[in-house]
Design a protein around this motif. Structure first.
Motif, PDB file in Angstrom:
ATOM      1  N   LEU A 159      47.031  47.225  43.907  1.00  0.00           N
ATOM      2  CA  LEU A 159      46.072  47.432  44.867  1.00  0.00           C
ATOM      3  C   LEU A 159      44.661  46.313  44.723  1.00  0.00           C
ATOM      4  N   SER A 160      44.330  46.365  43.318  1.00  0.00           N
ATOM      5  CA  SER A 160      43.309  45.666  42.922  1.00  0.00           C
ATOM      6  C   SER A 160      43.742  44.105  42.751  1.00  0.00           C
ATOM      7  N   ASN A 161      44.743  43.668  42.794  1.00  0.00           N
ATOM      8  CA  ASN A 161      45.274  42.181  42.714  1.00  0.00           C
ATOM      9  C   ASN A 161      45.318  41.717  43.969  1.00  0.00           C
ATOM     10  N   GLU A 162      45.103  42.348  45.162  1.00  0.00           N
ATOM     11  CA  GLU A 162      44.898  41.846  46.381  1.00  0.00           C
ATOM     12  C   GLU A 162      43.965  42.576  47.191  1.00  0.00           C
ATOM     13  N   PRO A 163      42.594  42.466  46.584  1.00  0.00           N
ATOM     14  CA  PRO A 163      41.446  43.212  47.387  1.00  0.00           C
ATOM     15  C   PRO A 163      41.548  43.239  48.939  1.00  0.00           C
ATOM     16  N   ARG A 164      41.346  44.224  49.541  1.00  0.00           N
ATOM     17  CA  ARG A 164      40.883  44.324  51.077  1.00  0.00           C
ATOM     18  C   ARG A 164      42.436  44.195  51.766  1.00  0.00           C
ATOM     19  N   ARG A 165      43.517  43.864  51.179  1.00  0.00           N
ATOM     20  CA  ARG A 165      44.968  43.983  51.666  1.00  0.00           C
ATOM     21  C   ARG A 165      45.212  45.384  51.870  1.00  0.00           C
ATOM     22  N   ILE A 166      45.742  45.800  53.166  1.00  0.00           N
ATOM     23  CA  ILE A 166      46.185  47.177  53.432  1.00  0.00           C
ATOM     24  C   ILE A 166      47.516  47.156  52.812  1.00  0.00           C
ATOM     25  N   THR A 187      54.275  61.733  47.668  1.00  0.00           N
ATOM     26  CA  THR A 187      54.100  61.300  46.176  1.00  0.00           C
ATOM     27  C   THR A 187      53.031  60.146  45.826  1.00  0.00           C
ATOM     28  N   ILE A 188      52.987  59.265  46.900  1.00  0.00           N
ATOM     29  CA  ILE A 188      51.958  58.174  46.517  1.00  0.00           C
ATOM     30  C   ILE A 188      50.850  58.764  46.998  1.00  0.00           C
ATOM     31  N   ASP A 189      50.735  59.766  47.977  1.00  0.00           N
ATOM     32  CA  ASP A 189      49.107  60.171  48.148  1.00  0.00           C
ATOM     33  C   ASP A 189      48.657  61.136  46.972  1.00  0.00           C
ATOM     34  N   HIS A 210      40.320  52.840  49.255  1.00  0.00           N
ATOM     35  CA  HIS A 210      39.844  53.480  50.621  1.00  0.00           C
ATOM     36  C   HIS A 210      41.325  53.734  51.351  1.00  0.00           C
ATOM     37  N   SER A 211      41.164  54.960  51.910  1.00  0.00           N
ATOM     38  CA  SER A 211      42.240  55.270  53.051  1.00  0.00           C
ATOM     39  C   SER A 211      42.062  54.535  54.153  1.00  0.00           C
TER      40      SER A 211
END
Length: 223
Positions: A159-166, A187-189, A210-211
């Motif tokens: 997630l942090s390698n691509e900030p703001r990407r959903i 499982t991911i949740d 962020h969700s």
């Protein structure tokens, strides 16, 4: 760009020629008083730093540079005293070359130091107060350990390698469980919930993950 700090002009120009042949750009500095301004202006990838310089010596300059940057530094000297070598390395120099030296060997040393440095920097991901070290799977936020599991560490890295990407839950599952095991989106949740809780315990004023309702999750840069 490589900063060559050497007051013997012919030697510096010859070294620059060898480095140019290996596709490196160079800037030559001959006076110690010009080094810090040049360092701040050019932000070099590596510094070849002679110890004996007019204006300010290389040992002092190494100390000043290392106080503000971890840029690779190779010290160059005609003084072979062991105390000089030890002092230079204790101040944070990455390597040491004694005059007279082989130009081809010096270029090889430059390449080796840059390879080590790039490997270390690639291993560490930084985003503001967040630091992720891949080799040890350790994560810290504002200097505090997050104590993550391997899966939580992977999630935060992705997630942090691509900030703001959903990222959808499916995308995250495919990246983490690439051995094709069967897992559910819950499982991911569950992992995200635990990860958020650890971040909140560490720094309750920061919400990094962020969700996105009906889609998945995104990471917002750490201030």
């Amino acid at each position: 760009m490589i900063l060559i700090v050497e007051d013997e002009l012919k030697l510096a120009e010859l070294l620059a020629d060898y480095l140019h042949a290996s596709s490196y750009q160079t800037t030559l500095i001959s006076n110690g008083l010009e080094v810090i301004p040049a360092f701040e202006r050019y932000k070099p990838e590596l510094i070849l730093l002679d110890i004996m310089l007019p204006g300010k010596d290389g040992i002092s300059l190494c100390h000043e540079i290392r106080a503000q940057s971890d840029v690779p530094i190779i010290m160059i000297t005609a003084r072979v005293d062991e105390i000089d070598r030890v002092l230079g390395l204790e101040l944070g120099a990455d390597d040491y070359i004694c005059k007279p030296y082989s130009m081809s060997e010096t270029v090889a040393r430059v390449k080796a130091v840059l390879r080590r440095y790039r490997h270390l920097t690639n291993d560490i991901h930084k985003d503001g107060g967040l630091i992720l070290e891949q080799s040890s799977l350790t994560a810290t936020l504002d200097g505090k350990s997050l104590d993550l599991t391997a899966v939580e560490f992977q999630l935060l890295t992705i997630l942090s390698n691509e900030p703001r990407r959903i990222f959808t839950r499916t995308q995250l599952m495919e990246k983490i469980y690439n051995d094709y095991r069967i897992v559910s989106e819950r499982t991911i949740d569950s992992h995200i919930k635990k990860l958020r809780k650890k971040i909140a315990v560490c720094c309750d004023d920061k919400q990094l993950i962020h969700s996105v309702y009906g889609v998945g999750y995104r990471y917002e840069c750490c201030d």
